[in-house]
Design a protein around this motif. Structure first.
Motif, PDB file in Angstrom:
ATOM      1  N   GLN A 247      39.283  21.595  44.174  1.00  0.00           N
ATOM      2  CA  GLN A 247      38.867  21.287  42.830  1.00  0.00           C
ATOM      3  C   GLN A 247      38.365  19.526  42.987  1.00  0.00           C
ATOM      4  O   GLN A 247      39.112  18.793  43.517  1.00  0.00           O
ATOM      5  N   THR A 248      37.191  19.511  42.975  1.00  0.00           N
ATOM      6  CA  THR A 248      36.454  18.154  43.483  1.00  0.00           C
ATOM      7  C   THR A 248      37.099  16.984  42.512  1.00  0.00           C
ATOM      8  O   THR A 248      37.150  15.826  43.293  1.00  0.00           O
ATOM      9  N   ASP A 249      37.661  17.186  41.426  1.00  0.00           N
ATOM     10  CA  ASP A 249      38.195  16.003  40.626  1.00  0.00           C
ATOM     11  C   ASP A 249      39.687  16.015  40.636  1.00  0.00           C
ATOM     12  O   ASP A 249      40.271  15.496  39.725  1.00  0.00           O
ATOM     13  N   TYR A 259      40.995  14.282  48.135  1.00  0.00           N
ATOM     14  CA  TYR A 259      41.226  14.674  46.642  1.00  0.00           C
ATOM     15  C   TYR A 259      40.977  16.031  46.288  1.00  0.00           C
ATOM     16  O   TYR A 259      39.997  16.659  46.722  1.00  0.00           O
ATOM     17  N   GLY A 260      41.770  16.772  45.414  1.00  0.00           N
ATOM     18  CA  GLY A 260      41.743  18.142  44.949  1.00  0.00           C
ATOM     19  C   GLY A 260      41.813  18.917  46.343  1.00  0.00           C
ATOM     20  O   GLY A 260      41.490  20.245  46.220  1.00  0.00           O
TER      21      GLY A 260
END
Length: 399
Positions: A247-249, A259-260
């Motif tokens: 999940q990129t964000d 992150y993610g």
């Protein structure tokens, strides 16, 4: 590169490994498997029997002449210790040469288990093993260590393990320390690799060549076997699977890594952090039900709530298993294993975790159902790491 992988095996070692793998073999079986003359084979078998490496174990079926002598490795030629160093539970086991476990002990790791206390504990356990089985130190071939990484295998170092409950484990020369404390030669590999060695040994007669092992617990770890051999990369990063971005964000776990990343959704720490955050906002009644403070809302409490049927705990674990299945599918689509073995605290939290993760992984596997890898909880489970660590020592035994 792992320097040990460049060793050239002697004919005697090749024969020994073949017999160990097969269990019981005849001279004819070995002649069909190796390009050796009958006289050379006879000489080697006589030497190995005389040295106590092999024993005769009866006679095989006759094909018209005399019944052939059957050989197997001598289980009591020596004994091997396997040691697991992990963040939640650690273990030590004593095995004979056929990898029959003579004794295995598990214990919970906590803030008190510094390297010094750990070494004291395993030394005490080893003395107990020798006493209980009436062995002397000279009968021990060596000790294999399967440890949480990252590692420097060639130099026997545990480098910078994350989420370790006790201090002192960074840049630790574990092989040197174990050898000094016990007097036994030590070999090191990451625990995921030794777990895969152990699980593969338990199903060796199935002749599976391409296997994947994924451990989900305090962190995420994985190992891959291709053509029957563990795949080692340029660096030892068994925990890299946890840094797969799904999940990129998305969130970041403990201000470490990507992150993610998968471990921010699927790990003991991720579950505890999410449960505590929601409890602080009044969304979670688990602390009230189990009479614990938010700070004491640990993984063990969450597992108990899950098994007791608490709806919020079930939702926490279900979401984690869905994310885990997505991560599994990504790895499967890259490596295409025949068999995937899943282990670790999250996998064994409840049967529905395994089932949900497998269903999601299958749904997202490319060319499914034409390509259908097999999923398993393994045969050895919590004893896989120590068994594989012992096998590692036997594999590197010079003959």
């Amino acid at each position: 590169m792992d320097k040990r992988s460049t060793l050239i095996l002697s004919p005697k070692k090749l024969l020994y490994d073949r017999i160990a793998e097969q269990g019981t073999v005849s001279k004819l079986d070995l002649l069909e498997a190796f390009s050796l003359t009958k006289s050379t084979m006879t000489r080697l078998l006589e030497e190995m029997t005389g040295e106590g490496l092999l024993i005769e174990s009866g006679f095989g079926q006759s094909s018209g002449g005399r019944r052939p002598i059957l050989y197997q490795i001598n289980p009591s030629y020596g004994y091997i210790l396997g040691l697991e160093i992990s963040r939640v539970y650690s273990s030590i086991g004593l095995f004979d040469m056929q990898m029959n476990p003579k004794s295995i002990v598990h214990w919970r790791m906590d803030e008190a288990f510094t390297p010094e206390k750990f070494l004291e504990h395993i030394s005490s356990q080893i003395r107990g093993f020798l006493r209980d089985h009436q062995l002397v130190a000279s009968q021990i071939i060596g000790i294999g260590i399967g440890a949480v990484g990252p590692l420097d295998r060639d130099n026997g170092l545990i480098l910078r393990p994350l989420h370790f409950p006790a201090a002192g484990w960074n840049n630790l020369p574990i092989c040197k320390l174990v050898e000094e404390r016990t007097g036994f030669k030590a070999l090191l590999d990451n625990g995921a690799n030794t777990a895969l060695l152990g699980e593969r040994w338990s199903i060796r007669h199935a002749s599976i060549q391409h296997m994947l092992y994924v451990h989900a617990g305090a962190g995420l770890r994985y190992a891959m076997m291709s053509h029957g051999s563990i795949v080692h990369g340029t660096m030892d990063m068994e925990d890299a699977i946890g840094q797969m971005i799904i999940q990129t964000d998305g969130p970041r776990l403990d201000n470490e890594g990507n992150y993610g990343a998968l471990e921010a959704f699927v790990s003991v720490q991720a579950l505890e952090q999410r449960a505590r955050s929601e409890a602080e906002m009044g969304k979670d009644q688990i602390p009230k039900t189990y009479k614990v403070s938010v700070e004491k809302l640990t993984y063990d409490v969450l597992v108990q709530a899950f098994r007791d049927g608490d709806s919020h705990a079930r939702e926490l674990f279900t979401q984690a298993s869905i994310h885990f299945g997505i991560g599994l599918a990504n790895v499967i689509n890259l490596l295409h294993p025949e068999t995937i073995i899943l282990g670790g605290a999250l996998i064994h939290s409840h049967e529905s975790f395994f089932q949900t993760a497998v269903e999601v992984a299958q749904k997202n596997t490319y060319r499914y159902p034409e390509y259908q890898p097999q999923f398993s909880l393994g045969q050895l489970k919590e004893e896989a790491v120590v068994t594989g660590a012992a096998i590692m020592v036997r594999n590197h035994m010079a003959l």
